[in-house]
Design a protein around this motif. Structure first.
Motif, short mmCIF file in Angstrom:
data_model
loop_
_atom_site.label_atom_id
_atom_site.label_comp_id
_atom_site.label_asym_id
_atom_site.label_seq_id
_atom_site.Cartn_x
_atom_site.Cartn_y
_atom_site.Cartn_z
N MET A 191 45.20 27.36 43.52
CA MET A 191 45.47 28.79 43.74
C MET A 191 45.57 29.06 45.24
O MET A 191 44.87 28.46 46.04
N ARG A 192 46.42 29.98 45.58
CA ARG A 192 46.52 30.38 46.98
C ARG A 192 45.24 31.12 47.37
O ARG A 192 44.59 31.77 46.55
N LYS A 193 44.90 31.05 48.64
CA LYS A 193 43.65 31.65 49.12
C LYS A 193 43.57 33.15 48.86
O LYS A 193 42.51 33.69 48.60
N HIS A 194 44.70 33.84 48.95
CA HIS A 194 44.70 35.29 48.83
C HIS A 194 45.06 35.76 47.43
O HIS A 194 45.37 36.94 47.23
N ASN A 195 45.00 34.88 46.44
CA ASN A 195 45.33 35.25 45.06
C ASN A 195 44.29 36.22 44.53
O ASN A 195 43.10 35.94 44.53
N THR A 196 44.76 37.38 44.05
CA THR A 196 43.84 38.41 43.55
C THR A 196 43.75 38.43 42.03
O THR A 196 42.86 39.07 41.48
N SER A 197 44.67 37.75 41.34
CA SER A 197 44.70 37.81 39.88
C SER A 197 44.01 36.62 39.23
O SER A 197 43.62 36.70 38.07
N GLY A 198 43.90 35.51 39.95
CA GLY A 198 43.37 34.30 39.35
C GLY A 198 44.44 33.54 38.57
O GLY A 198 44.14 32.57 37.88
N HIS A 199 45.70 33.97 38.69
CA HIS A 199 46.82 33.34 37.98
C HIS A 199 47.96 33.09 38.96
O HIS A 199 48.23 33.95 39.82
N THR A 200 48.63 31.94 38.81
CA THR A 200 49.77 31.65 39.68
C THR A 200 50.92 32.61 39.36
O THR A 200 51.11 33.01 38.22
N ASN A 201 51.67 32.99 40.38
CA ASN A 201 52.85 33.85 40.30
C ASN A 201 52.55 35.30 39.92
O ASN A 201 53.46 36.06 39.61
N ILE A 202 51.28 35.70 39.92
CA ILE A 202 50.94 37.08 39.53
C ILE A 202 50.03 37.68 40.60
O ILE A 202 49.07 37.05 41.03
N ARG A 203 50.36 38.93 40.98
CA ARG A 203 49.53 39.63 41.97
C ARG A 203 49.45 41.11 41.63
O ARG A 203 50.26 41.63 40.88
N LYS A 204 48.46 41.75 42.17
CA LYS A 204 48.27 43.20 41.98
C LYS A 204 49.15 43.91 43.01
O LYS A 204 49.12 43.58 44.19
N ASN A 205 49.94 44.88 42.56
CA ASN A 205 50.79 45.65 43.46
C ASN A 205 50.61 47.13 43.11
O ASN A 205 51.20 47.62 42.16
N GLY A 206 49.73 47.81 43.83
CA GLY A 206 49.39 49.19 43.50
C GLY A 206 48.62 49.22 42.19
O GLY A 206 47.61 48.54 42.05
N ASN A 207 49.11 49.99 41.22
CA ASN A 207 48.47 50.07 39.92
C ASN A 207 49.04 49.06 38.92
O ASN A 207 48.62 49.03 37.77
N LEU A 208 50.01 48.28 39.33
CA LEU A 208 50.69 47.36 38.41
C LEU A 208 50.40 45.91 38.77
O LEU A 208 50.07 45.57 39.90
N TRP A 209 50.54 45.04 37.75
CA TRP A 209 50.47 43.59 37.95
C TRP A 209 51.90 43.08 38.03
O TRP A 209 52.73 43.40 37.19
N GLN A 210 52.17 42.29 39.07
CA GLN A 210 53.54 41.86 39.32
C GLN A 210 53.69 40.35 39.18
O GLN A 210 52.95 39.59 39.79
N PHE A 211 54.65 39.94 38.37
CA PHE A 211 55.02 38.52 38.24
C PHE A 211 56.20 38.28 39.18
O PHE A 211 57.18 39.03 39.15
N THR A 212 56.09 37.25 40.02
CA THR A 212 57.17 36.89 40.94
C THR A 212 57.43 35.40 40.86
O THR A 212 56.50 34.60 40.93
#
Length: 173
Positions: A103-124
């Motif tokens: 996992m990347r050091k700054h990962n906030t979701s605990g999942h690869t390719n997914i991050r928190k963006n405001g009130n939404l969870w974003q897959f990139t």
């Protein structure tokens, strides 16, 4: 049990299932070097006056693991580049190999390719020079979408490779 095989193209050397390289000529195990850029262990072998540096994990897989699907990479299952035991290695596509990254050091979701963006969870996901982005209300929705997306991406890659192979082309990136 530890098994040993002669290294193809280098008849004076053997590799064993725990990643040791033995010189039949000098009757010693060769010292392995760590590649500074990648952190993988490697060894230098010579044949008919020509020297070649080869990564240990690739030697182990080529000697002991059939590559039925012609996968181009060797992946360390436990993510330790120093663990070149046969039991820890398997053939992988670039996509499969990337899924086994830490996992990347700054990962906030605990999942690869997914991050928190405001009130939404974003897959990139980046692929083929494009960026695919989808947003979801819940983390669970984002994870489910990611899993289906990556599975579909992997299936399409295998289908494309089969089509190209049947068409007579030799190489596909």
């Amino acid at each position: 049990m530890i098994y040993t095989k002669t290294i193809e193209g280098f008849q004076n050397y053997t590799i064993d299932t725990i990643g040791r390289v033995y010189s039949k000529k000098r009757k010693i195990y060769l010292k392995q070097m760590i590649c500074g850029k990648t952190g993988y262990y490697r060894v230098s072998l010579s044949n008919k006056g020509k020297c070649k540096t080869i990564k240990i994990h690739r030697l182990v897989c080529e000697a002991f693991l059939p590559n039925f699907y012609n996968k181009p990479m060797v992946d360390h299952k436990n993510k330790l580049k120093s663990d070149n035991r046969l039991i820890n290695l398997h053939w992988a596509t670039a996509h499969e190999n990337q899924q086994n990254l830490n996992m990347r050091k700054h990962n906030t979701s605990g999942h690869t390719n997914i991050r928190k963006n405001g009130n939404l969870w974003q897959f990139t996901k980046r692929f083929d020079g494009k960026v695919h982005i989808e947003s979801f209300k819940t983390l669970e929705e984002a994870v489910n979408y990611r899993d289906k997306f990556l599975l579909n991406l992997d299936k399409n890659t295998h289908i494309i490779k089969r089509i190209v192979a049947k068409s007579g082309h030799k190489h596909i990136e």
